[in-house]
Design a protein around this motif. Structure first.
Motif, mmCIF file in Angstrom:
data_model
loop_
_atom_site.group_PDB
_atom_site.id
_atom_site.type_symbol
_atom_site.label_atom_id
_atom_site.label_comp_id
_atom_site.label_asym_id
_atom_site.label_seq_id
_atom_site.Cartn_x
_atom_site.Cartn_y
_atom_site.Cartn_z
ATOM 1 N N TYR A 2 0.846 -1.187 0.000
ATOM 2 C CA TYR A 2 0.000 0.000 0.000
ATOM 3 C C TYR A 2 0.884 1.241 0.000
ATOM 4 C CZ TYR A 2 -4.156 -2.707 1.175
ATOM 5 O OH TYR A 2 -5.196 -3.586 1.159
ATOM 6 N N LEU A 4 0.467 5.357 0.791
ATOM 7 C CA LEU A 4 -0.348 6.468 1.275
ATOM 8 C C LEU A 4 0.351 7.762 0.874
ATOM 9 C CD1 LEU A 4 -2.424 8.016 3.051
ATOM 10 C CD2 LEU A 4 -0.937 7.509 5.009
ATOM 11 N N ILE A 30 -4.794 6.475 -1.150
ATOM 12 C CA ILE A 30 -4.170 5.185 -0.873
ATOM 13 C C ILE A 30 -4.216 4.354 -2.143
ATOM 14 C CG2 ILE A 30 -4.293 3.033 0.434
ATOM 15 C CD1 ILE A 30 -5.535 4.674 2.734
ATOM 16 N N GLN A 32 -3.229 0.530 -3.709
ATOM 17 C CA GLN A 32 -2.855 -0.859 -3.450
ATOM 18 C C GLN A 32 -2.162 -1.311 -4.724
ATOM 19 O OE1 GLN A 32 -6.079 -3.621 -2.815
ATOM 20 N NE2 GLN A 32 -4.794 -4.922 -1.536
ATOM 21 N N LEU A 67 -6.046 3.463 6.215
ATOM 22 C CA LEU A 67 -5.294 2.220 6.049
ATOM 23 C C LEU A 67 -5.754 1.167 7.056
ATOM 24 C CD1 LEU A 67 -1.696 3.551 5.401
ATOM 25 C CD2 LEU A 67 -2.971 2.006 3.899
ATOM 26 N N ALA A 72 -4.715 -3.092 6.390
ATOM 27 C CA ALA A 72 -3.402 -3.256 5.764
ATOM 28 C C ALA A 72 -2.316 -3.557 6.797
ATOM 29 C CB ALA A 72 -3.057 -1.986 4.985
ATOM 30 N N VAL A 77 3.645 -0.814 3.891
ATOM 31 C CA VAL A 77 2.974 0.480 3.740
ATOM 32 C C VAL A 77 4.053 1.528 3.499
ATOM 33 C CG1 VAL A 77 1.567 2.229 4.876
ATOM 34 C CG2 VAL A 77 1.051 -0.191 5.236
#
Length: 182
Positions: A2, A4, A30, A32, A67, A72, A77
């Motif tokens: 992920y 952000l 966000i 993926q 998130l 997640a 991340v």
């Protein structure tokens, strides 16, 4: 994986009482892998301690909360923002000096502990346009729906009980229903 992306924006509220009154807008997205799965934007008013760094932290916090909604927790991340000071503070490379910012910093650190693998990536402002666009959209929406904050006598028009603490004035987010992990 992920990613952000976050951004914050501060606009001063012109008042006679405080030079730190203002609107703190935020935006976050966000991804993926390469697909955008969620985005959000919003804003807060604060009559004493509004700052640009506060707006950046509000964006980061809102994105971290999203998130968590995406569950997640065990994924990689990557967190990207153009506020170098925030990225460095979150990596413990620099200190926070403001009590208000320290409060936001602690809240963001606490949220980060929910994720197994977090990497921080400062990105130049020119590469953070999607998140920046959302912060500007939030400001535009607040200006049209809450014009009193931008009026020359806004401090006289907003009741004193509404001037205490951090006051949410806009919060919008959307999630791709296929992206939420079950």
């Amino acid at each position: 994986m992920y990613t952000l992306q976050f951004d914050g924006l501060f606009r001063r509220i012109h008042t006679e009482t405080s030079e730190f009154s203002g609107i703190m807008c935020y935006g976050w997205l966000i991804f993926q892998d390469e697909r955008m799965v969620a985005q959000g934007h919003g804003g807060y008013a604060h009559w004493k301690l509004a700052t640009s760094n506060g707006a950046e932290y509000l964006a980061l916090i809102a994105g971290l909360e999203a998130l968590m909604e995406l569950k997640a927790f065990n994924e990689l991340v990557i967190i990207q923002g153009d506020a170098k000071s925030i990225i460095e503070q979150m990596q413990n490379q620099s200190l926070t000096h403001s009590p208000r910012i320290e409060q936001f910093h602690r809240q963001a650190r606490k949220l980060c502990r929910n994720f197994k693998n977090v990497q921080w990536n400062w990105t130049p402002r020119r590469d953070n346009h999607p998140a920046d666009r959302l912060t500007r959209q939030a400001l535009k929406q607040i200006r049209s729906s809450e014009p009193v904050y931008f009026a020359p006598n806004g401090d006289q028009m907003v009741p004193p009980e509404s001037r205490k603490g951090l006051r949410p004035i806009l919060c919008l987010s959307t999630f791709d229903p296929n992206a939420v992990l079950q």
